[in-house]
Enzyme design. Sequence first.
Site, PDB file in Angstrom:
ATOM      1  N   LYS A  19       0.810  -1.219   0.000  1.00 56.69           N
ATOM      2  CA  LYS A  19       0.000   0.000   0.000  1.00 56.69           C
ATOM      3  C   LYS A  19       0.848   1.275   0.000  1.00 56.69           C
ATOM      4  O   LYS A  19       0.566   2.209  -0.746  1.00 56.69           O
ATOM      5  CB  LYS A  19      -0.919  -0.030   1.220  1.00 56.69           C
ATOM      6  CG  LYS A  19      -1.904   1.091   1.299  1.00 56.69           C
ATOM      7  CD  LYS A  19      -3.021   0.757   2.288  1.00 56.69           C
ATOM      8  CE  LYS A  19      -2.482   0.469   3.684  1.00 56.69           C
ATOM      9  NZ  LYS A  19      -1.977   1.676   4.351  1.00 56.69           N
ATOM     10  N   ARG A  94      -8.820   3.064   9.810  1.00 54.79           N
ATOM     11  CA  ARG A  94      -8.313   1.749  10.208  1.00 54.79           C
ATOM     12  C   ARG A  94      -9.412   0.832  10.713  1.00 54.79           C
ATOM     13  O   ARG A  94      -9.198  -0.363  10.865  1.00 54.79           O
ATOM     14  CB  ARG A  94      -7.299   1.901  11.348  1.00 54.79           C
ATOM     15  CG  ARG A  94      -5.915   2.149  10.890  1.00 54.79           C
ATOM     16  CD  ARG A  94      -4.947   2.070  12.064  1.00 54.79           C
ATOM     17  NE  ARG A  94      -3.780   2.879  11.767  1.00 54.79           N
ATOM     18  CZ  ARG A  94      -2.833   2.529  10.940  1.00 54.79           C
ATOM     19  NH1 ARG A  94      -2.886   1.363  10.337  1.00 54.79           N
ATOM     20  NH2 ARG A  94      -1.812   3.322  10.694  1.00 54.79           N
ATOM     21  N   ARG A 133      11.603 -12.760   6.933  1.00 55.64           N
ATOM     22  CA  ARG A 133      12.860 -12.063   7.208  1.00 55.64           C
ATOM     23  C   ARG A 133      13.808 -12.888   8.080  1.00 55.64           C
ATOM     24  O   ARG A 133      13.408 -13.461   9.089  1.00 55.64           O
ATOM     25  CB  ARG A 133      12.574 -10.737   7.922  1.00 55.64           C
ATOM     26  CG  ARG A 133      13.005  -9.546   7.116  1.00 55.64           C
ATOM     27  CD  ARG A 133      12.574  -8.275   7.782  1.00 55.64           C
ATOM     28  NE  ARG A 133      11.120  -8.213   7.953  1.00 55.64           N
ATOM     29  CZ  ARG A 133      10.483  -7.152   8.450  1.00 55.64           C
ATOM     30  NH1 ARG A 133      11.171  -6.100   8.842  1.00 55.64           N
ATOM     31  NH2 ARG A 133       9.178  -7.167   8.573  1.00 55.64           N
ATOM     32  N   ARG A 166      13.973 -13.143  14.140  1.00 60.49           N
ATOM     33  CA  ARG A 166      13.515 -12.500  15.365  1.00 60.49           C
ATOM     34  C   ARG A 166      12.105 -13.006  15.665  1.00 60.49           C
ATOM     35  O   ARG A 166      11.366 -13.355  14.745  1.00 60.49           O
ATOM     36  CB  ARG A 166      13.470 -10.978  15.168  1.00 60.49           C
ATOM     37  CG  ARG A 166      14.851 -10.365  15.093  1.00 60.49           C
ATOM     38  CD  ARG A 166      14.763  -8.864  15.286  1.00 60.49           C
ATOM     39  NE  ARG A 166      14.396  -8.218  14.040  1.00 60.49           N
ATOM     40  CZ  ARG A 166      15.086  -7.235  13.469  1.00 60.49           C
ATOM     41  NH1 ARG A 166      16.182  -6.780  14.039  1.00 60.49           N
ATOM     42  NH2 ARG A 166      14.681  -6.690  12.346  1.00 60.49           N
ATOM     43  N   ARG A 177      -0.563 -11.399  14.651  1.00 61.66           N
ATOM     44  CA  ARG A 177      -0.686  -9.947  14.559  1.00 61.66           C
ATOM     45  C   ARG A 177      -1.544  -9.570  13.344  1.00 61.66           C
ATOM     46  O   ARG A 177      -2.396  -8.692  13.414  1.00 61.66           O
ATOM     47  CB  ARG A 177       0.726  -9.348  14.438  1.00 61.66           C
ATOM     48  CG  ARG A 177       0.801  -7.862  14.741  1.00 61.66           C
ATOM     49  CD  ARG A 177       2.247  -7.411  14.799  1.00 61.66           C
ATOM     50  NE  ARG A 177       3.009  -7.928  13.675  1.00 61.66           N
ATOM     51  CZ  ARG A 177       4.276  -8.331  13.745  1.00 61.66           C
ATOM     52  NH1 ARG A 177       4.932  -8.276  14.867  1.00 61.66           N
ATOM     53  NH2 ARG A 177       4.898  -8.765  12.669  1.00 61.66           N
TER      54      ARG A 177
END
Length: 230
Positions: A19, A94, A133, A166, A177
């Site tokens: 986005k 949101r 990642r 991580r 999340r």
Amino acid sequence: MTVAIGRVVVLLGAPGAGKGTQAQILSERLGLAHVATGDLFRAAVRDETPLGLVAKGYMDRGELVPDAVTIEMLLERLARPDAAAGILLDGFPRNIAQAEVLDKALAEAGGRVDVAPYIEVPEADLVARLGGRWICRAGGHPYHEQTRPPQKPGVCDLDGSELYQRTDDQPATVQARLRQQLGALDAVVNHYRSNGVLWTVDGRRTIEQVTGDLLGAIVPATGAEARGSK
Ligand SMILES: [Zn+2]
């Protein structure tokens, strides 16, 4: 004082849908002011505008800035000369409550959300994009399973040290999340769908293709003219 409200484009997409990248390209191509609410807060606080001081009070207390204050800032932003052609909202609304407050405020100012293009990417793809990642232990060199894989899995190309993820980047964390954010996004998407302004674009295509699809949604709805081909 009433001001002529320009066109309002609400760009929707989950984290990892591209986005932010598209918002930048589109605002450049269409001459729309790119408005991300985080930037709005920072600018208002920096310039010590009356609303900026109100927002700062909340932030200093570690509280969320109320929607009403955010909307006021948005309306002020809409009245600025560089927004005459319109604005591209990135990251707002949101949730459904914000979407409704925005509709009401725009209606009172004689405007509306003209089009809400939604960059749709399936959840599994988002998890792969957001969660792929890896970092090397020796130098923190970044890798990504999809976009920047190491030559040898689990090993840094530059120093041969071990790659690790991580906690934040591990698939389970990313997925948990994401689920939370997708719930609110779905409600906003449905809100604009029932208002007849939603336009869904397949976010799995290339950046250029997605830009093309988004222009195809925004140009007819706003009368904006696209500049340049690159
Ligand atoms: Zn390394």
